[in-house]
Design a protein around this motif. Structure first.
Motif, PDB file in Angstrom:
ATOM      1  N   ASN A  40       2.095   0.954   3.847  1.00  0.00           N
ATOM      2  CA  ASN A  40       3.374   0.366   4.258  1.00  0.00           C
ATOM      3  C   ASN A  40       4.508   0.698   3.296  1.00  0.00           C
ATOM      4  N   ARG A  41       4.222   1.615   2.354  1.00  0.00           N
ATOM      5  CA  ARG A  41       5.286   2.030   1.428  1.00  0.00           C
ATOM      6  C   ARG A  41       5.070   3.503   1.099  1.00  0.00           C
ATOM      7  N   ILE A  42       6.133   4.303   1.210  1.00  0.00           N
ATOM      8  CA  ILE A  42       5.983   5.736   0.916  1.00  0.00           C
ATOM      9  C   ILE A  42       7.023   6.144  -0.116  1.00  0.00           C
ATOM     10  N   SER A  43       6.532   6.816  -1.150  1.00  0.00           N
ATOM     11  CA  SER A  43       7.411   7.259  -2.226  1.00  0.00           C
ATOM     12  C   SER A  43       7.601   8.773  -2.092  1.00  0.00           C
ATOM     13  N   ILE A  44       8.831   9.186  -1.843  1.00  0.00           N
ATOM     14  CA  ILE A  44       9.116  10.616  -1.630  1.00  0.00           C
ATOM     15  C   ILE A  44       9.550  11.255  -2.958  1.00  0.00           C
ATOM     16  N   GLY A  45       8.840  12.271  -3.379  1.00  0.00           N
ATOM     17  CA  GLY A  45       9.207  12.998  -4.604  1.00  0.00           C
ATOM     18  C   GLY A  45      10.313  13.992  -4.281  1.00  0.00           C
ATOM     19  N   PHE A  89       0.857  -1.192   0.000  1.00  0.00           N
ATOM     20  CA  PHE A  89       0.000   0.000   0.000  1.00  0.00           C
ATOM     21  C   PHE A  89       0.895   1.244   0.000  1.00  0.00           C
ATOM     22  N   THR A  90       0.942   1.901  -1.161  1.00  0.00           N
ATOM     23  CA  THR A  90       1.890   3.021  -1.349  1.00  0.00           C
ATOM     24  C   THR A  90       1.167   4.362  -1.437  1.00  0.00           C
ATOM     25  N   ILE A  91       1.797   5.392  -0.900  1.00  0.00           N
ATOM     26  CA  ILE A  91       1.322   6.757  -1.164  1.00  0.00           C
ATOM     27  C   ILE A  91       2.527   7.606  -1.561  1.00  0.00           C
ATOM     28  N   GLU A  92       2.293   8.523  -2.512  1.00  0.00           N
ATOM     29  CA  GLU A  92       3.357   9.462  -2.913  1.00  0.00           C
ATOM     30  C   GLU A  92       3.288  10.675  -2.013  1.00  0.00           C
ATOM     31  N   VAL A  93       4.437  11.166  -1.587  1.00  0.00           N
ATOM     32  CA  VAL A  93       4.410  12.388  -0.778  1.00  0.00           C
ATOM     33  C   VAL A  93       5.384  13.415  -1.335  1.00  0.00           C
ATOM     34  N   ASN A  94       4.986  14.661  -1.188  1.00  0.00           N
ATOM     35  CA  ASN A  94       5.870  15.769  -1.523  1.00  0.00           C
ATOM     36  C   ASN A  94       6.443  16.275  -0.199  1.00  0.00           C
ATOM     37  N   PRO A  95       7.774  16.349  -0.081  1.00  0.00           N
ATOM     38  CA  PRO A  95       8.373  16.694   1.215  1.00  0.00           C
ATOM     39  C   PRO A  95       7.908  18.055   1.767  1.00  0.00           C
ATOM     40  N   GLY A  96       7.369  18.916   0.894  1.00  0.00           N
ATOM     41  CA  GLY A  96       6.905  20.221   1.380  1.00  0.00           C
ATOM     42  C   GLY A  96       5.542  20.148   2.046  1.00  0.00           C
ATOM     43  N   THR A  97       4.949  18.974   2.127  1.00  0.00           N
ATOM     44  CA  THR A  97       3.566  18.882   2.630  1.00  0.00           C
ATOM     45  C   THR A  97       3.416  17.842   3.742  1.00  0.00           C
ATOM     46  N   ILE A  98       4.539  17.415   4.315  1.00  0.00           N
ATOM     47  CA  ILE A  98       4.459  16.297   5.267  1.00  0.00           C
ATOM     48  C   ILE A  98       4.499  16.751   6.724  1.00  0.00           C
ATOM     49  N   THR A  99       3.624  16.146   7.527  1.00  0.00           N
ATOM     50  CA  THR A  99       3.634  16.384   8.980  1.00  0.00           C
ATOM     51  C   THR A  99       3.637  15.016   9.658  1.00  0.00           C
ATOM     52  N   GLN A 100       4.011  15.027  10.938  1.00  0.00           N
ATOM     53  CA  GLN A 100       3.995  13.781  11.723  1.00  0.00           C
ATOM     54  C   GLN A 100       2.582  13.201  11.732  1.00  0.00           C
ATOM     55  N   GLU A 101       1.590  14.090  11.852  1.00  0.00           N
ATOM     56  CA  GLU A 101       0.197  13.637  11.926  1.00  0.00           C
ATOM     57  C   GLU A 101      -0.206  12.852  10.666  1.00  0.00           C
ATOM     58  N   LYS A 102       0.216  13.354   9.508  1.00  0.00           N
ATOM     59  CA  LYS A 102      -0.149  12.657   8.251  1.00  0.00           C
ATOM     60  C   LYS A 102       0.519  11.280   8.197  1.00  0.00           C
ATOM     61  N   ILE A 103       1.788  11.223   8.573  1.00  0.00           N
ATOM     62  CA  ILE A 103       2.480   9.922   8.515  1.00  0.00           C
ATOM     63  C   ILE A 103       1.836   8.945   9.506  1.00  0.00           C
ATOM     64  N   ASN A 104       1.469   9.434  10.705  1.00  0.00           N
ATOM     65  CA  ASN A 104       0.795   8.562  11.684  1.00  0.00           C
ATOM     66  C   ASN A 104      -0.510   8.025  11.108  1.00  0.00           C
ATOM     67  N   LEU A 105      -1.218   8.917  10.406  1.00  0.00           N
ATOM     68  CA  LEU A 105      -2.476   8.501   9.795  1.00  0.00           C
ATOM     69  C   LEU A 105      -2.232   7.402   8.750  1.00  0.00           C
ATOM     70  N   ASN A 157       9.680   0.761   4.228  1.00  0.00           N
ATOM     71  CA  ASN A 157       9.733   0.653   2.771  1.00  0.00           C
ATOM     72  C   ASN A 157       9.584   2.042   2.143  1.00  0.00           C
ATOM     73  N   ILE A 158      10.726   2.713   2.003  1.00  0.00           N
ATOM     74  CA  ILE A 158      10.720   4.093   1.493  1.00  0.00           C
ATOM     75  C   ILE A 158      11.384   4.105   0.118  1.00  0.00           C
ATOM     76  N   SER A 159      10.747   4.820  -0.796  1.00  0.00           N
ATOM     77  CA  SER A 159      11.322   4.998  -2.126  1.00  0.00           C
ATOM     78  C   SER A 159      11.588   6.485  -2.348  1.00  0.00           C
ATOM     79  N   VAL A 160      12.612   6.781  -3.130  1.00  0.00           N
ATOM     80  CA  VAL A 160      12.923   8.187  -3.445  1.00  0.00           C
ATOM     81  C   VAL A 160      12.975   8.342  -4.959  1.00  0.00           C
ATOM     82  N   ASP A 161      12.354   9.405  -5.465  1.00  0.00           N
ATOM     83  CA  ASP A 161      12.435   9.724  -6.897  1.00  0.00           C
ATOM     84  C   ASP A 161      13.494  10.788  -7.114  1.00  0.00           C
ATOM     85  N   LEU A 162      14.319  10.606  -8.132  1.00  0.00           N
ATOM     86  CA  LEU A 162      15.295  11.635  -8.518  1.00  0.00           C
ATOM     87  C   LEU A 162      15.134  11.930 -10.005  1.00  0.00           C
TER      88      LEU A 162
END
Ligand code: SF4
Length: 379
Positions: A115-120, A92-108, A155-160
């Motif tokens: 269980n997988r987060i892709s950081i742009g 179960f993946t979600i894409e995140v933009n580092p400019g929009t992340i808070t602890q509350e969102k990650i906890n949610l 399970n963290i992915s990074v896009d470059l």
């Protein structure tokens, strides 16, 4: 083609600000529009929940899914989990933009089984992020990665992106080293493409920026392939590298042409051998769903020659390549083997590193061959 779909994509079409190079379907975040979108996506879930399925992968992408406030993210996650049958080993993946992340969102995210987060991330140099028009800086990327890791999601992915105007090979090496030092499991590297109608295209036309030449692009790609391999990330697809057992199962499902359902504006689905397109126009998307209709505006069956083309183009993206029955196509790929672009083993064909670098040209040649070949046309 299996009757059940096992992958689900959900497109959140909002961003805080459009990046200078972006050609994806995304709109500026406006509260009223987002409220309408939430009602529409809930309706789309309701209308598709009885299609045969057992979901093994979910990917929430965009746009910027993480720009939604917690209250809306929670409604979407709750509704997804309540309405579909979900496999217990889901990716179960979600894409995140580092400019929009808070602890509350990650906890949610964690509490709803993501269980997988892709950081742009795109780059680890603020000067390059500025050229790309990203809303985040390097500190935001590092903070985001730490919040995710501390939450227990490993399970963290990074896009470059490579090929950014003014980028040097050393700049790109720096970003690769910085990304891999974050203990991530997966990395995607994409060559910058200039999309029509973007600020970058305008700047290119009026000479404010210049693109890198082919040699520079080639050096970057080949360096990344070697460097990531040394760091324990194996290349399993043209742009994707993973530690063992951390390949993106969702993307593999696309490349292997498994059935999937796409939700949201501009999403597309592949069900029972048919492709269905949602409109890339949010008003039209709302209009369909307000009338309790699925927003499938275009649909066509993928069969015969079209199926053969897809099988080759998608399958060759993967390191493992494809198995071919057609002698004519094997002969075609043998010619490319002489140029060290393909590898042939019996009836198995795959691309070499050099072939992956030139994949677009190779795909264009294959398509042309199939279109003009009387043997291939008989499939
Ligand atoms: S965050 Fe992603 S989808 Fe949004 S504008 Fe930038 S590149 Fe496009």
């Amino acid at each position: 083609m299996p009757k059940n779909f096992s992958s689900l994509y959900l497109h959140i079409p909002f961003c805080i600000k459009k990046c200078n190079y972006c050609g994806f379907y995304s709109l500026p975040y406006r509260e009223e529009r987002v409220k309408l979108f939430i009602s529409a996506i809930l309706k789309e879930i309701e209308l598709t929940r009885n299609l045969p399925h057992l979901i093994k992968t979910i990917y929430i992408g965009g746009g910027t899914p993480s720009c939604l406030p917690v209250k809306y993210l929670e409604i979407i996650l709750q509704t997804l989990l309540k309405n579909y049958k979900i496999d217990k080993d889901i990716e179960f993946t979600i894409e995140v933009n580092p400019g929009t992340i808070t602890q509350e969102k990650i906890n949610l995210f964690k509490s709803y089984g993501i269980n997988r987060i892709s950081i742009g991330a795109q780059s680890f140099l603020d000067s390059e992020l500025k050229i790309l028009g990203r809303i985040h800086n390097v500190k935001d990327i590092i903070k985001t990665a730490h919040i995710i890791k501390n939450s227990g999601i490993e399970n963290i992915s990074v896009d470059l992106i490579y090929g950014i105007p003014k980028q040097t090979l050393d700049n790109f090496k720096f970003s690769l080293k910085a990304a891999t030092s974050l203990e991530i499991k997966h990395i995607s590297i994409y060559e910058l493409t200039i999309e029509r109608g973007t600020p970058m295209e305008k700047n290119l036309k009026n000479g404010k920026i210049n693109l890198l030449n082919d040699d520079a692009i080639e050096q970057m790609y080949l360096f990344a392939s070697e460097f990531l391999d040394e760091k324990g990330f194996y290349k399993y697809e043209i742009s994707n590298f993973a530690r063992q057992n951390y390949e993106s199962l969702h993307n593999i499902a696309y490349w292997q042409r498994m059935a999937y359902l796409g939700l949201g504006p501009a999403a597309f689905s592949y069900l029972n051998g048919w492709r269905f397109y949602n409109p890339g126009n949010i008003s039209l998307y709302f209009k369909y769903l307000s009338k309790n209709k699925l927003p499938w505006i275009r649909e066509y069956e993928i069969k015969g020659i079209e199926e053969l083309k897809e099988k080759i183009i998608l399958g060759l993206r993967m390191k493992q390549g494809i198995t071919l029955d057609s002698l004519c196509l094997i002969n075609f790929f043998e010619e490319l083997e002489k140029l060290k672009l393909t590898r042939i083993n019996g009836n198995k064909v795959s691309l070499t590193d050099k072939g992956m670098l030139l994949s677009n040209e190779i795909f264009a040649k294959v398509l042309l061959h199939i279109e003009n070949c009387s043997v291939c046309k008989q499939v």
